[in-house]
Scaffold this motif. Structure first.
Motif, short mmCIF file in Angstrom:
data_model
loop_
_atom_site.label_atom_id
_atom_site.label_comp_id
_atom_site.label_asym_id
_atom_site.label_seq_id
_atom_site.Cartn_x
_atom_site.Cartn_y
_atom_site.Cartn_z
N ALA A 46 0.83 -1.21 0.00
CA ALA A 46 0.00 0.00 0.00
C ALA A 46 0.86 1.25 0.00
CB ALA A 46 -0.92 -0.01 1.22
N ALA A 47 2.02 1.20 0.62
CA ALA A 47 2.90 2.37 0.66
C ALA A 47 3.36 2.77 -0.72
CB ALA A 47 4.11 2.08 1.54
N TYR A 48 3.40 1.82 -1.65
CA TYR A 48 3.86 2.11 -3.01
C TYR A 48 2.70 2.18 -4.00
CZ TYR A 48 8.47 1.35 -1.12
OH TYR A 48 9.61 1.47 -0.36
N ALA A 49 1.48 2.18 -3.50
CA ALA A 49 0.31 2.22 -4.37
C ALA A 49 0.11 3.61 -4.97
CB ALA A 49 -0.93 1.80 -3.60
N ASP A 50 -0.71 3.66 -6.00
CA ASP A 50 -0.94 4.89 -6.76
C ASP A 50 -2.02 5.73 -6.08
OD1 ASP A 50 -0.99 6.82 -8.72
OD2 ASP A 50 -2.07 5.60 -10.18
N GLY A 51 -1.65 6.38 -4.99
CA GLY A 51 -2.60 7.23 -4.28
C GLY A 51 -1.99 7.74 -2.99
N PRO A 52 -2.67 8.69 -2.34
CA PRO A 52 -2.21 9.17 -1.04
C PRO A 52 -2.51 8.14 0.04
CG PRO A 52 -4.28 10.20 -1.61
CD PRO A 52 -3.89 9.35 -2.79
N TRP A 53 -1.96 8.36 1.24
CA TRP A 53 -2.23 7.47 2.36
C TRP A 53 -2.31 8.32 3.62
CZ3 TRP A 53 -3.34 2.33 2.17
CH2 TRP A 53 -3.46 1.66 3.39
N ALA A 57 -3.80 12.64 12.13
CA ALA A 57 -4.07 14.07 12.34
C ALA A 57 -4.71 14.74 11.13
CB ALA A 57 -2.78 14.80 12.72
N GLY A 58 -5.46 13.95 10.34
CA GLY A 58 -6.13 14.50 9.18
C GLY A 58 -5.23 14.82 8.01
N GLN A 59 -4.00 14.32 8.04
CA GLN A 59 -3.03 14.60 6.98
C GLN A 59 -2.73 13.34 6.18
OE1 GLN A 59 -1.97 18.03 6.73
NE2 GLN A 59 -3.70 18.01 8.16
N THR A 60 -2.11 13.54 5.01
CA THR A 60 -1.80 12.42 4.14
C THR A 60 -0.37 12.54 3.61
OG1 THR A 60 -2.63 13.58 2.17
CG2 THR A 60 -4.19 12.16 3.36
N ILE A 61 0.19 11.39 3.24
CA ILE A 61 1.38 11.37 2.40
C ILE A 61 0.89 11.42 0.96
CG2 ILE A 61 1.45 8.84 2.49
CD1 ILE A 61 4.47 8.97 2.16
N SER A 62 1.43 12.34 0.18
CA SER A 62 0.91 12.56 -1.17
C SER A 62 1.17 11.37 -2.08
CB SER A 62 1.55 13.81 -1.79
OG SER A 62 1.18 14.97 -1.10
N GLN A 63 0.34 11.25 -3.10
CA GLN A 63 0.52 10.28 -4.17
C GLN A 63 1.95 10.37 -4.72
OE1 GLN A 63 -1.85 11.41 -7.49
NE2 GLN A 63 -1.72 9.44 -8.53
N PRO A 64 2.62 9.24 -4.98
CA PRO A 64 4.00 9.31 -5.47
C PRO A 64 4.18 10.21 -6.69
CG PRO A 64 3.47 7.07 -4.84
CD PRO A 64 2.19 7.85 -4.73
N TYR A 65 3.27 10.14 -7.63
CA TYR A 65 3.39 10.97 -8.84
C TYR A 65 3.38 12.45 -8.50
CZ TYR A 65 2.02 13.53 -13.00
OH TYR A 65 1.95 14.46 -14.01
N ILE A 66 2.52 12.86 -7.58
CA ILE A 66 2.44 14.27 -7.21
C ILE A 66 3.73 14.73 -6.55
CG2 ILE A 66 1.28 15.92 -5.70
CD1 ILE A 66 -0.29 15.35 -8.21
N ALA A 92 8.67 13.46 1.14
CA ALA A 92 9.12 14.37 0.09
C ALA A 92 10.44 15.03 0.47
CB ALA A 92 8.06 15.43 -0.20
N ALA A 93 10.60 15.37 1.75
CA ALA A 93 11.87 15.95 2.20
C ALA A 93 13.01 14.97 1.95
CB ALA A 93 11.78 16.33 3.67
N ALA A 94 12.78 13.69 2.19
CA ALA A 94 13.82 12.69 1.95
C ALA A 94 14.17 12.59 0.48
CB ALA A 94 13.37 11.33 2.49
#
Length: 213
Positions: A46-53, A57-66, A92-94
């Protein structure tokens, strides 16, 4: 079951390169960064799937493409100094830390900042600072920056940020309503004026800060 390296290779081939990301530095960085380490509560696939996760705290890791698109639009390059507003998980910082000389990443929520900082340290990055701070004012003590990335949407550009760009610097941010924005790149000229380009519709969580969003 595929291992993380195979999943990462498939992610880059199918989600990044196939959609037109061509900057070799961005591609190489995304192949190196273990995205699953930034979402430990998710199954590795799921971490490498095509979408956010969701990261809490109501936040997401962005979709890889974005992530790749914003970094490519910002033209993150070796030797560059980068500011990110809204570090979230730190992923993204990494990716940018694999390319740039230094990344300052601000995160408004202390619990997310602490977790991102711990992940960054565990992975051995020494050129990334994760700071718990309201990003609406930027981080002027380390300015000017060659690029500023804001992975959260707002109706307008926070007024403190353009002055923290170096001449020729790029600021990439979604601008628009709460549920739909245009991914926008601002470029600062030598005289301080900004040019603006739009790069398609996106949907980000809102940027929240002391000055409103």
């Amino acid at each position: 079951m595929q291992d993380a390296a195979s999943l990462r290779r498939a992610m880059v081939d199918e989600q990044i390169i196939a959609r037109g990301i061509s900057n070799p530095r961005v591609i190489a960085a995304m192949l190196r960064v273990p995205r699953h380490r930034f979402v430990p509560e998710a199954p590795i696939a799921a971490a490498y799937a095509d979408g956010p996760w969701a990261i809490g705290a109501g936040q997401t890791i962005s979709q890889p493409y974005i992530v790749a698109l914003m970094i490519e639009l910002a033209d993150v390059a070796p030797g560059a100094r980068i500011l990110e507003i809204g570090a979230g998980s730190g992923y993204a910082a990494a990716v940018m830390g694999e390319i740039a000389a230094h990344v300052t990443a601000l995160e408004r929520l202390p619990e997310l900042a602490d977790r991102a900082r711990a992940t960054i340290r565990a992975l051995g990055y020494d050129n990334i600072d994760i700071i718990a701070a309201d990003g609406m004012a930027g981080w002027p003590s380390d300015a000017p920056y060659d690029a500023i990335l804001v992975p959260a949407g707002a109706a307008r550009l926070p007024p403190a940020l353009p002055d923290q760009l170096a001449p020729g610097g790029r600021l990439v941010m979604p601008i628009g309503g709460r549920f739909q924005q245009q991914l926008t790149r601002f470029t600062r000229s030598a005289d301080g004026t900004l040019t603006e380009e739009h790069h398609g519709g996106v949907m980000f969580v809102p940027l929240i800060g002391a000055e409103g969003a």
